[in-house]
Design an enzyme around this catalytic site. Structure first.
Site, PDB file in Angstrom:
ATOM      1  N   GLY A  39       0.810  -1.210   0.000  1.00 16.68           N
ATOM      2  CA  GLY A  39       0.000   0.000   0.000  1.00 16.68           C
ATOM      3  C   GLY A  39       0.844   1.261   0.000  1.00 16.68           C
ATOM      4  O   GLY A  39       2.031   1.223  -0.313  1.00 16.68           O
ATOM      5  N   HIS A  42       2.261   4.529  -5.141  1.00 11.95           N
ATOM      6  CA  HIS A  42       2.765   5.661  -5.919  1.00 11.95           C
ATOM      7  C   HIS A  42       2.916   5.208  -7.368  1.00 11.95           C
ATOM      8  O   HIS A  42       2.513   4.096  -7.735  1.00 11.95           O
ATOM      9  CB  HIS A  42       4.087   6.156  -5.326  1.00 11.95           C
ATOM     10  CG  HIS A  42       5.087   5.064  -5.088  1.00 11.95           C
ATOM     11  ND1 HIS A  42       5.650   4.329  -6.107  1.00 11.95           N
ATOM     12  CD2 HIS A  42       5.592   4.542  -3.926  1.00 11.95           C
ATOM     13  CE1 HIS A  42       6.484   3.442  -5.613  1.00 11.95           C
ATOM     14  NE2 HIS A  42       6.465   3.525  -4.277  1.00 11.95           N
ATOM     15  N   HIS A  45       4.275   1.633  -8.114  1.00 15.23           N
ATOM     16  CA  HIS A  45       3.277   0.558  -8.034  1.00 15.23           C
ATOM     17  C   HIS A  45       2.327   0.630  -9.239  1.00 15.23           C
ATOM     18  O   HIS A  45       1.962  -0.399  -9.817  1.00 15.23           O
ATOM     19  CB  HIS A  45       2.441   0.685  -6.760  1.00 15.23           C
ATOM     20  CG  HIS A  45       3.227   0.652  -5.481  1.00 15.23           C
ATOM     21  ND1 HIS A  45       3.474   1.773  -4.731  1.00 15.23           N
ATOM     22  CD2 HIS A  45       3.807  -0.372  -4.817  1.00 15.23           C
ATOM     23  CE1 HIS A  45       4.164   1.439  -3.648  1.00 15.23           C
ATOM     24  NE2 HIS A  45       4.389   0.146  -3.678  1.00 15.23           N
ATOM     25  N   GLN A 161      14.954  -8.604  -3.506  1.00 13.44           N
ATOM     26  CA  GLN A 161      13.650  -9.246  -3.303  1.00 13.44           C
ATOM     27  C   GLN A 161      13.250 -10.058  -4.533  1.00 13.44           C
ATOM     28  O   GLN A 161      12.720 -11.169  -4.418  1.00 13.44           O
ATOM     29  CB  GLN A 161      12.603  -8.174  -3.005  1.00 13.44           C
ATOM     30  CG  GLN A 161      11.187  -8.691  -2.901  1.00 13.44           C
ATOM     31  CD  GLN A 161      10.253  -7.627  -2.362  1.00 13.44           C
ATOM     32  OE1 GLN A 161      10.148  -7.435  -1.159  1.00 13.44           O
ATOM     33  NE2 GLN A 161       9.574  -6.927  -3.249  1.00 13.44           N
ATOM     34  N   MET A 192      11.203   6.071  -6.678  1.00 13.50           N
ATOM     35  CA  MET A 192       9.986   6.250  -5.880  1.00 13.50           C
ATOM     36  C   MET A 192       9.897   5.150  -4.831  1.00 13.50           C
ATOM     37  O   MET A 192      10.234   3.995  -5.102  1.00 13.50           O
ATOM     38  CB  MET A 192       8.768   6.227  -6.780  1.00 13.50           C
ATOM     39  CG  MET A 192       8.655   7.472  -7.606  1.00 13.50           C
ATOM     40  SD  MET A 192       7.048   7.588  -8.371  1.00 13.50           S
ATOM     41  CE  MET A 192       7.228   9.154  -9.189  1.00 13.50           C
ATOM     42  N   SER A 193       9.469   5.538  -3.640  1.00 16.41           N
ATOM     43  CA  SER A 193       9.335   4.590  -2.537  1.00 16.41           C
ATOM     44  C   SER A 193       8.322   5.159  -1.557  1.00 16.41           C
ATOM     45  O   SER A 193       8.273   6.376  -1.343  1.00 16.41           O
ATOM     46  CB  SER A 193      10.684   4.423  -1.830  1.00 16.41           C
ATOM     47  OG  SER A 193      10.490   3.800  -0.568  1.00 16.41           O
ATOM     48  N   SER A 194       7.531   4.258  -0.965  1.00 17.46           N
ATOM     49  CA  SER A 194       6.584   4.721   0.060  1.00 17.46           C
ATOM     50  C   SER A 194       7.336   5.390   1.197  1.00 17.46           C
ATOM     51  O   SER A 194       6.810   6.274   1.873  1.00 17.46           O
ATOM     52  CB  SER A 194       5.784   3.530   0.590  1.00 17.46           C
ATOM     53  OG  SER A 194       5.202   2.818  -0.486  1.00 17.46           O
ATOM     54  N   ARG A 195       8.578   4.995   1.437  1.00 14.09           N
ATOM     55  CA  ARG A 195       9.355   5.545   2.552  1.00 14.09           C
ATOM     56  C   ARG A 195       9.911   6.936   2.248  1.00 14.09           C
ATOM     57  O   ARG A 195      10.392   7.607   3.158  1.00 14.09           O
ATOM     58  CB  ARG A 195      10.485   4.588   2.940  1.00 14.09           C
ATOM     59  CG  ARG A 195       9.971   3.314   3.588  1.00 14.09           C
ATOM     60  CD  ARG A 195      11.070   2.479   4.216  1.00 14.09           C
ATOM     61  NE  ARG A 195      10.537   1.456   5.082  1.00 14.09           N
ATOM     62  CZ  ARG A 195      10.302   0.186   4.741  1.00 14.09           C
ATOM     63  NH1 ARG A 195      10.565  -0.217   3.498  1.00 14.09           N
ATOM     64  NH2 ARG A 195       9.811  -0.672   5.605  1.00 14.09           N
TER      65      ARG A 195
HETATM   66  P1  AMP Z   1       6.100  -2.306  -1.574  1.00 11.49           P
HETATM   67  O1  AMP Z   1       4.708  -1.784  -1.461  1.00 11.49           O
HETATM   68  O2  AMP Z   1       7.149  -1.305  -1.219  1.00 11.49           O
HETATM   69  O3  AMP Z   1       6.282  -3.643  -0.891  1.00 11.49           O
HETATM   70  O4  AMP Z   1       6.333  -2.590  -3.113  1.00 11.49           O
HETATM   71  C1  AMP Z   1       5.442  -3.383  -3.854  1.00 11.49           C
HETATM   72  C2  AMP Z   1       6.035  -3.639  -5.212  1.00 11.49           C
HETATM   73  O5  AMP Z   1       6.237  -2.394  -5.877  1.00 11.49           O
HETATM   74  C3  AMP Z   1       7.415  -4.306  -5.131  1.00 11.49           C
HETATM   75  O6  AMP Z   1       7.515  -5.270  -6.171  1.00 11.49           O
HETATM   76  C4  AMP Z   1       8.350  -3.153  -5.359  1.00 11.49           C
HETATM   77  O7  AMP Z   1       9.594  -3.533  -5.903  1.00 11.49           O
HETATM   78  C5  AMP Z   1       7.557  -2.324  -6.352  1.00 11.49           C
HETATM   79  N1  AMP Z   1       8.054  -0.937  -6.368  1.00 11.49           N
HETATM   80  C6  AMP Z   1       8.267  -0.134  -5.307  1.00 11.49           C
HETATM   81  N2  AMP Z   1       8.789   1.040  -5.710  1.00 11.49           N
HETATM   82  C7  AMP Z   1       8.911   0.971  -7.056  1.00 11.49           C
HETATM   83  C8  AMP Z   1       9.404   1.859  -8.067  1.00 11.49           C
HETATM   84  N3  AMP Z   1       9.878   3.072  -7.766  1.00 11.49           N
HETATM   85  N4  AMP Z   1       9.362   1.450  -9.354  1.00 11.49           N
HETATM   86  C9  AMP Z   1       8.896   0.212  -9.680  1.00 11.49           C
HETATM   87  N5  AMP Z   1       8.416  -0.668  -8.779  1.00 11.49           N
HETATM   88  C10 AMP Z   1       8.431  -0.299  -7.484  1.00 11.49           C
END
Ligand code: AMP
Length: 288
Positions: A39, A42, A45, A161, A192-195
């Site tokens: 969740g 961004h 995802h 991962q 991009m990252s949720s963090r």
């Molecule tokens: P998360 O919600 O952080 O566990 O990420 C869910 C999925 O989205 C994972 O497969 C992540 O590698 C992917 N993801 C997260 N950030 C990005 C990004 N900036 N670009 C592409 N995929 C992403």
């Protein structure tokens, strides 16, 4: 119709209902894509959902902040949760269903099984976050049983991962294809990252160092420099912005072992920007 702005996907919380729904769609001959997430969605995802929607008849997105992949001193309680916005985003990108299990269904009373992937999970994030990849592999294995899709989509951003998940799927003969999609970045190059939401404005500016370091590493790699020189370029970029380095290493794309001559590699970096750990990587194509 799915894939339209304003489209609301069907939200399913019950694992048995989720599985029965997917199995019925499979029996009807539909190709199912699956995007597992935590969740706080961004554009990264969203790109996975778009890719899945382009290649499949139906798309399932799971949203589950998996407690087992957080360490005792990590950010589980404060991890961002934005479900209404997440549903709107994945609906607009073409999700048919969103699976939102309760922790008590993923980990019922008496839960005692853990999936441990050894070698590719041992170093890097695995060394810094003990138990993290066991948490990831356990929940992804469970999700793949509850959501028996044809193909699952993961982001290249979390390269280790993807290696761990591929290894698990191969070793346990889980009948699902794994597709890895490109990292989506902010205009300045930050992955991009949720963090990223945790970063102060000043830390947000410094965070670009990871991408800068990886970009100059890729240049050094293409120029034929030694692996140690390539890695040094990443460290230098982080140091220039006072970012402590957890690791900055060039490894084989598939095994995360030292790179093989003539084969593709990946440069992995993790650093601490303020209180936030950020990860990134860059693909290094084979060179003579
Ligand atoms: P998360 O919600 O952080 O566990 O990420 C869910 C999925 O989205 C994972 O497969 C992540 O590698 C992917 N993801 C997260 N950030 C990005 C990004 N900036 N670009 C592409 N995929 C992403």
């Amino acid at each position: 119709m799915s894939g339209q702005p304003g489209h609301t996907p069907i939200v399913v919380a019950e694992p048995r209902l989720m599985r029965d729904t997917i199995l019925a769609a499979c029996r009807a001959g539909r190709r199912i894509g699956f995007v597992p997430t935590m969740g706080a969605l961004h554009a990264g995802h969203a790109s996975l959902v778009e890719q899945a929607a382009a290649e499949c008849d139906d798309v399932v997105v799971s949203i589950f902040v998996n407690p087992k992949q957080f360490g005792p001193r990590e950010d589980l309680a404060r991890y961002p949760r934005t479900l209404p916005a997440d549903l709107a985003l994945v609906g607009a990108k073409g999700a048919t269903w969103v699976f939102v299990p309760e922790p008590s269904t993923a980990y019922p009373a008496g839960h005692a099984t853990s999936v441990v992937v050894a070698a590719p999970a041992a170093d890097f994030e695995g060394a810094i976050r003990p138990g993290h990849f066991a948490g990831v592999a356990t929940v992804v294995c469970w999700l793949f049983n509850v959501v028996p899709a044809d193909v699952a989509y993961f982001g290249a951003k979390d390269w280790q991962q993807t290696v761990v998940v591929r290894r698990m799927v191969a070793d346990l003969a889980i009948p699902i294809a794994i597709e890895v999609c490109p990292t989506i970045r902010e205009p300045d190059g930050l992955a991009m990252s949720s963090r990223n939401a945790y970063l102060s404005p000043e830390d947000r500016r410094r965070a670009v160092a990871l991408h800068e370091g990886l970009t100059s590493a890729a240049e050094r790699w293409q120029a034929g420099d030694a692996v140690a020189v390539v890695e040094k370029a990443i460290r230098a970029a982080l140091r220039s912005r006072d970012i402590p380095v957890d690791y900055a290493q060039v490894v084989d794309t598939d095994t995360l072992l030292p790179p093989r001559p003539g084969a593709a590699a990946v440069a992995l970096v993790a650093g601490r920007v303020g209180n936030t750990r950020l990860l990134d990587n860059i693909f290094l194509p084979p060179r003579p």
